[in-house]
Design an enzyme around this catalytic site. Structure first.
Site, PDB file in Angstrom:
ATOM      1  N   LYS A 149       0.853  -1.076  -0.121  1.00 51.17           N
ATOM      2  CA  LYS A 149       0.130  -0.078   0.037  1.00 51.17           C
ATOM      3  C   LYS A 149       0.742   1.255   0.058  1.00 51.17           C
ATOM      4  CE  LYS A 149      -2.031  -0.915   3.898  1.00 51.17           C
ATOM      5  NZ  LYS A 149      -1.360  -2.350   4.289  1.00 51.17           N
ATOM      6  N   SER A 180      -7.483  -1.082   6.646  1.00 50.11           N
ATOM      7  CA  SER A 180      -8.802  -0.963   6.788  1.00 50.11           C
ATOM      8  C   SER A 180      -9.545  -2.174   6.543  1.00 50.11           C
ATOM      9  CB  SER A 180      -9.445   0.311   5.710  1.00 50.11           C
ATOM     10  OG  SER A 180      -8.665   0.204   4.484  1.00 50.11           O
TER      11      SER A 180
HETATM   12  N1  PPS Z   1      -1.691  -5.206  15.588  1.00 46.14           N
HETATM   13  C1  PPS Z   1      -1.553  -4.524  14.107  1.00 46.14           C
HETATM   14  N2  PPS Z   1      -2.117  -4.963  13.104  1.00 46.14           N
HETATM   15  C2  PPS Z   1      -1.816  -4.376  12.047  1.00 46.14           C
HETATM   16  N3  PPS Z   1      -0.753  -3.520  11.673  1.00 46.14           N
HETATM   17  C3  PPS Z   1       0.002  -3.028  12.853  1.00 46.14           C
HETATM   18  C4  PPS Z   1      -0.485  -3.621  13.813  1.00 46.14           C
HETATM   19  N4  PPS Z   1       0.376  -3.009  15.035  1.00 46.14           N
HETATM   20  C5  PPS Z   1       1.007  -2.055  14.466  1.00 46.14           C
HETATM   21  N5  PPS Z   1       0.901  -2.293  12.967  1.00 46.14           N
HETATM   22  C6  PPS Z   1       1.538  -1.121  12.075  1.00 46.14           C
HETATM   23  O1  PPS Z   1       0.172  -0.309  11.795  1.00 46.14           O
HETATM   24  C7  PPS Z   1       0.102  -0.057  10.429  1.00 46.14           C
HETATM   25  C8  PPS Z   1      -1.507  -0.142   9.926  1.00 46.14           C
HETATM   26  O2  PPS Z   1      -2.037   0.927  10.488  1.00 46.14           O
HETATM   27  P1  PPS Z   1      -3.630   1.188   9.977  1.00 46.14           P
HETATM   28  O3  PPS Z   1      -3.992   2.499  10.450  1.00 46.14           O
HETATM   29  O4  PPS Z   1      -3.335   1.187   8.325  1.00 46.14           O
HETATM   30  O5  PPS Z   1      -4.363   0.137  10.393  1.00 46.14           O
HETATM   31  S1  PPS Z   1      -5.974  -0.220  10.339  1.00 46.14           S
HETATM   32  O6  PPS Z   1      -6.342   0.248   9.017  1.00 46.14           O
HETATM   33  O7  PPS Z   1      -6.623   0.639  11.546  1.00 46.14           O
HETATM   34  O8  PPS Z   1      -6.394  -1.633  10.560  1.00 46.14           O
HETATM   35  C9  PPS Z   1       0.843  -1.106   9.821  1.00 46.14           C
HETATM   36  O9  PPS Z   1       1.327  -0.625   8.539  1.00 46.14           O
HETATM   37  P2  PPS Z   1       1.382  -1.374   7.119  1.00 46.14           P
HETATM   38  O10 PPS Z   1       2.663  -2.306   7.227  1.00 46.14           O
HETATM   39  O11 PPS Z   1       1.717  -0.075   6.275  1.00 46.14           O
HETATM   40  O12 PPS Z   1      -0.081  -1.688   6.678  1.00 46.14           O
HETATM   41  C10 PPS Z   1       1.887  -1.715  10.757  1.00 46.14           C
HETATM   42  O13 PPS Z   1       3.203  -1.112  10.430  1.00 46.14           O
HETATM   43  N1  ADP Z   2       4.911  -5.115  -6.641  1.00 43.81           N
HETATM   44  C1  ADP Z   2       5.068  -4.575  -5.651  1.00 43.81           C
HETATM   45  N2  ADP Z   2       4.047  -3.573  -5.132  1.00 43.81           N
HETATM   46  C2  ADP Z   2       4.535  -3.015  -4.154  1.00 43.81           C
HETATM   47  N3  ADP Z   2       5.428  -3.235  -3.170  1.00 43.81           N
HETATM   48  C3  ADP Z   2       6.221  -4.444  -3.567  1.00 43.81           C
HETATM   49  C4  ADP Z   2       6.002  -5.272  -4.663  1.00 43.81           C
HETATM   50  N4  ADP Z   2       6.691  -5.893  -4.790  1.00 43.81           N
HETATM   51  C5  ADP Z   2       7.504  -6.152  -3.779  1.00 43.81           C
HETATM   52  N5  ADP Z   2       7.296  -5.064  -3.022  1.00 43.81           N
HETATM   53  C6  ADP Z   2       7.875  -4.722  -1.496  1.00 43.81           C
HETATM   54  O1  ADP Z   2       6.761  -5.218  -0.767  1.00 43.81           O
HETATM   55  C7  ADP Z   2       7.197  -4.111   0.382  1.00 43.81           C
HETATM   56  C8  ADP Z   2       5.769  -3.506   0.678  1.00 43.81           C
HETATM   57  O2  ADP Z   2       5.714  -2.927   1.824  1.00 43.81           O
HETATM   58  P1  ADP Z   2       4.889  -1.620   1.918  1.00 43.81           P
HETATM   59  O3  ADP Z   2       4.585  -0.388   0.936  1.00 43.81           O
HETATM   60  O4  ADP Z   2       5.321  -0.991   3.286  1.00 43.81           O
HETATM   61  O5  ADP Z   2       3.285  -2.241   2.085  1.00 43.81           O
HETATM   62  P2  ADP Z   2       2.174  -1.804   3.245  1.00 43.81           P
HETATM   63  O6  ADP Z   2       2.098  -0.238   3.289  1.00 43.81           O
HETATM   64  O7  ADP Z   2       0.974  -2.577   2.630  1.00 43.81           O
HETATM   65  O8  ADP Z   2       2.550  -2.427   4.406  1.00 43.81           O
HETATM   66  C9  ADP Z   2       8.041  -3.230   0.138  1.00 43.81           C
HETATM   67  O9  ADP Z   2       9.381  -3.632   0.679  1.00 43.81           O
HETATM   68  C10 ADP Z   2       8.119  -3.115  -1.457  1.00 43.81           C
HETATM   69  O10 ADP Z   2       9.357  -2.831  -1.906  1.00 43.81           O
END
Ligand code: PPS
Ligand code: ADP
Length: 210
Positions: A50, A118
Site C-alpha cells: 500500500k 482498513s
Molecule cells: N496489530 C497490528 N495490526 C496491523 N498493523 C499493525 C499492528 N500493529 C502495528 N501495525 C502497524 O500499523 C500499520 C497499520 O495501520 P493502519 O492504520 O493502516 O491499520 S488499520 O487500518 O487501522 O487496521 C501497519 O502498517 P502497514 O504495514 O503499512 O500496513 C503496521 O506497520
Molecule cells: N509489486 C509490488 N508492489 C508494491 N510493493 C512491492 C511489490 N513487490 C515487492 N514489494 C515490496 O513489498 C513491500 C511492501 O511494503 P509496504 O509498501 O510498506 O506495504 P504496506 O504499506 O502494505 O505495509 C516493500 O518492501 C516493497 O518494496
C-alpha cells in the site's frame, strides 16, 4: 464479515451546531487546480504494498501537475490518530476519521490517496457513503499472507507470530477481502510501475484528472 462500522462507534455528540457554507466551491477549487478531485482508497494486508504504491502514485500525479497527498496508516498514527490502538473499535475510529479527512481533501480539490489496512468491510462501506459514488475509488492491494510474511519489511509478522504483537491483521485479527473494488492490484503479479499505470489509466476514464 463483522457488523461493526465506524459510524456506530462514534455517535454524534455535539448539539447546537450549524453548517457554514464556504463562498468558494469545490468546482471552483478544481478549476483553479485544472483537474478534478477524488479519493483513492488503498486497502490490503500489512506488507502488501500500500505505502509503496501510494507514494509512487503521488509522484506520478505530481509529474502530471495533479495535486495529490498521501494519508498513510503508519504516519497518521504518529499524529492525528496517535490515541488509537489496534482493537476493532480503534481501527473503526481510525478509518472513520480518515474517511472524513479524505472528504475534506476532495472538497479542497485534491486527489487524496489513503493507504490503510482498513480490514473491516463495514467500516470501508461507511467511508464510501461519505462520497459521491465516482469520487471514491476503492483499490484492493492484493497479496497473499504468505508473501506479505516473506517480505515482512518491518519485521512485524515475525513479532506477531512469536506473540509480541497482539491483534495483528492476518495472524490474530481478521481482514475482509473487498467484495467489489474498483481496481485490484496483485503485487505478486504486477510491478510498482504497472500498478501505478493501472491507477492512472483508471483515472483517465474520468476525463477530468489524469
Ligand atoms: N496489530 C497490528 N495490526 C496491523 N498493523 C499493525 C499492528 N500493529 C502495528 N501495525 C502497524 O500499523 C500499520 C497499520 O495501520 P493502519 O492504520 O493502516 O491499520 S488499520 O487500518 O487501522 O487496521 C501497519 O502498517 P502497514 O504495514 O503499512 O500496513 C503496521 O506497520
Ligand atoms: N509489486 C509490488 N508492489 C508494491 N510493493 C512491492 C511489490 N513487490 C515487492 N514489494 C515490496 O513489498 C513491500 C511492501 O511494503 P509496504 O509498501 O510498506 O506495504 P504496506 O504499506 O502494505 O505495509 C516493500 O518492501 C516493497 O518494496
Amino acid at each position: 464479515m463483522k457488523t461493526s462500522s465506524a459510524r456506530e462507534t462514534k455517535p454524534h455528540k455535539s448539539s447546537n451546531i450549524t453548517w457554514s457554507n464556504s463562498i468558494v466551491t469545490r468546482e471552483e477549487r478544481c478549476a483553479l487546480n485544472k483537474h478534478g478531485s477524488c479519493a483513492l482508497w488503498l486497502t490490503g494486508l500489512s506488507g502488501s504494498g500500500k505505502s509503496t504504491i501510494a507514494f509512487a502514485i503521488e509522484k506520478e500525479l505530481y509529474r502530471h501537475h495533479i495535486n495529490s497527498y498521501v494519508l498513510d496508516g503508519d504516519n497518521i498514527r504518529h499524529g492525528l490518530n496517535r490515541d488509537l490502538a489496534f482493537t476493532e473499535e480503534d481501527r473503526a475510529e481510525n478509518i472513520r476519521r480518515i474517511g472524513e479527512v479524505s472528504k475534506l481533501f476532495v472538497d479542497a480539490g485534491m486527489v487524496v490517496i489513503a493507504a490503510f489496512i482498513s480490514p473491516n468491510e463495514g467500516d470501508r462501506a461507511t467511508v464510501k457513503e461519505l462520497f459521491l459514488p465516482h469520487d471514491f475509488i476503492e483499490i484492493y492491494i492484493k497479496c497473499s499472507l504468505e508473501e506479505c510474511e516473506r517480505r515482512d519489511p518491518k519485521g512485524l509478522y515475525r513479532q506477531a507470530r512469536n506473540g509480541s504483537i497482539p491483534n495483528f491483521t492476518g495472524i490474530s485479527a481478521p481482514y475482509d477481502v473487498p467484495v467489489n473494488p474498483a481496481i485490484t492490484i496483485d503485487t505478486e503479479q504486477l510491478s510498482v510501475e504497472q500498478a501505478v499505470q493501472l491507477v492512472l489509466d483508471y483515472l483517465k476514464l474520468r476525463h477530468d484528472i489524469a
